[in-house]
Design a protein around this motif. Structure first.
Motif, PDB file in Angstrom:
ATOM      1  N   HIS A 160     -11.441  22.007  21.523  1.00  0.00           N
ATOM      2  CA  HIS A 160     -12.083  20.883  21.018  1.00  0.00           C
ATOM      3  C   HIS A 160     -11.107  19.670  20.755  1.00  0.00           C
ATOM      4  O   HIS A 160     -11.268  18.419  21.394  1.00  0.00           O
ATOM      5  CB  HIS A 160     -12.913  20.952  19.765  1.00  0.00           C
ATOM      6  N   ILE A 220     -13.969  24.200  14.571  1.00  0.00           N
ATOM      7  CA  ILE A 220     -13.312  23.551  15.479  1.00  0.00           C
ATOM      8  C   ILE A 220     -12.010  24.146  16.014  1.00  0.00           C
ATOM      9  O   ILE A 220     -11.121  24.803  15.358  1.00  0.00           O
ATOM     10  CB  ILE A 220     -12.863  21.751  15.133  1.00  0.00           C
ATOM     11  N   LYS A 263     -20.090  18.086  16.981  1.00  0.00           N
ATOM     12  CA  LYS A 263     -20.273  19.252  17.020  1.00  0.00           C
ATOM     13  C   LYS A 263     -20.885  19.976  15.882  1.00  0.00           C
ATOM     14  O   LYS A 263     -21.293  19.451  14.772  1.00  0.00           O
ATOM     15  CB  LYS A 263     -18.728  20.043  16.995  1.00  0.00           C
ATOM     16  N   LEU A 289     -10.841  16.444  23.372  1.00  0.00           N
ATOM     17  CA  LEU A 289     -10.860  14.811  22.982  1.00  0.00           C
ATOM     18  C   LEU A 289      -9.482  14.210  23.068  1.00  0.00           C
ATOM     19  O   LEU A 289      -9.412  12.960  23.711  1.00  0.00           O
ATOM     20  CB  LEU A 289     -11.290  14.836  21.553  1.00  0.00           C
ATOM     21  N   GLU A 311     -16.639  12.996  18.868  1.00  0.00           N
ATOM     22  CA  GLU A 311     -17.116  14.048  19.459  1.00  0.00           C
ATOM     23  C   GLU A 311     -17.909  14.853  18.296  1.00  0.00           C
ATOM     24  O   GLU A 311     -17.411  14.905  17.392  1.00  0.00           O
ATOM     25  CB  GLU A 311     -16.166  14.831  20.314  1.00  0.00           C
ATOM     26  N   ILE A 338     -13.189  14.096  15.639  1.00  0.00           N
ATOM     27  CA  ILE A 338     -14.311  15.349  15.978  1.00  0.00           C
ATOM     28  C   ILE A 338     -15.076  15.544  14.753  1.00  0.00           C
ATOM     29  O   ILE A 338     -14.196  15.738  13.500  1.00  0.00           O
ATOM     30  CB  ILE A 338     -13.547  16.637  16.404  1.00  0.00           C
ATOM     31  N   ASN A 389     -17.604  18.274  12.738  1.00  0.00           N
ATOM     32  CA  ASN A 389     -18.380  19.194  12.956  1.00  0.00           C
ATOM     33  C   ASN A 389     -19.430  19.259  11.707  1.00  0.00           C
ATOM     34  O   ASN A 389     -18.994  19.328  10.630  1.00  0.00           O
ATOM     35  CB  ASN A 389     -17.429  20.288  12.839  1.00  0.00           C
ATOM     36  N   GLU A 407     -26.815  19.294  17.493  1.00  0.00           N
ATOM     37  CA  GLU A 407     -25.924  17.998  17.670  1.00  0.00           C
ATOM     38  C   GLU A 407     -26.556  16.886  17.852  1.00  0.00           C
ATOM     39  O   GLU A 407     -26.015  15.863  17.432  1.00  0.00           O
ATOM     40  CB  GLU A 407     -24.982  18.466  18.686  1.00  0.00           C
TER      41      GLU A 407
END
Length: 125
Positions: A88, A84, A79, A92, A77, A106, A108, A27
């Motif tokens: 998660h 997800i 990932k 958030l 965020e 998010i 990912n 990450e």
């Protein structure tokens, strides 16, 4: 600049990083690349930003840390996970609620298609 405009820039930068680096990295690699891309696009970005909170008369310093805070309007965020999940999302959402920020994302980077790994989370937007 409004939240949706910022999120479009973030998505575009994330897509570029995903196409260039692919999946399978840590990450922190994606985070550093995203900070680089967003700053090059003229955005104010704070990485690993500590957030203080208040509970009644109690002030808790460094109560949590967000991966990225962009223009003081968008929490990101990052990932690198298989998928997800609800944890998660609610994680958030709680950050957004506590900070009174309206939009979070998010990202990912482990998703085969980047767009499938992006989740927008809204707090009273």
């Amino acid at each position: 600049m409004i939240e949706n405009e910022i999120s479009e820039i973030v998505f575009s930068a994330g897509m570029k990083i995903h196409r260039t680096l692919g999946i399978g990295l840590y990450e922190n690699v994606y985070e550093e690349c995203l900070v680089y891309e967003l700053k090059n696009r003229g955005l104010n970005v704070e990485s690993q930003k500590n957030i203080d909170i208040e509970y009644e008369e109690l002030k808790i310093s460094k109560a949590f840390r967000v991966d990225l805070l962009v223009e003081n309007k968008l929490i990101i965020e990052i990932k690198a996970v298989q998928e997800i999940n609800d944890y998660h999302f609610f994680h958030l959402l709680n950050y957004l609620r506590i900070t009174n920020i309206k939009l979070g994302m998010i990202l990912n980077f482990h998703s085969m298609l980047f767009k499938n790994g992006v989740k927008r989370v809204v707090n009273k937007l």
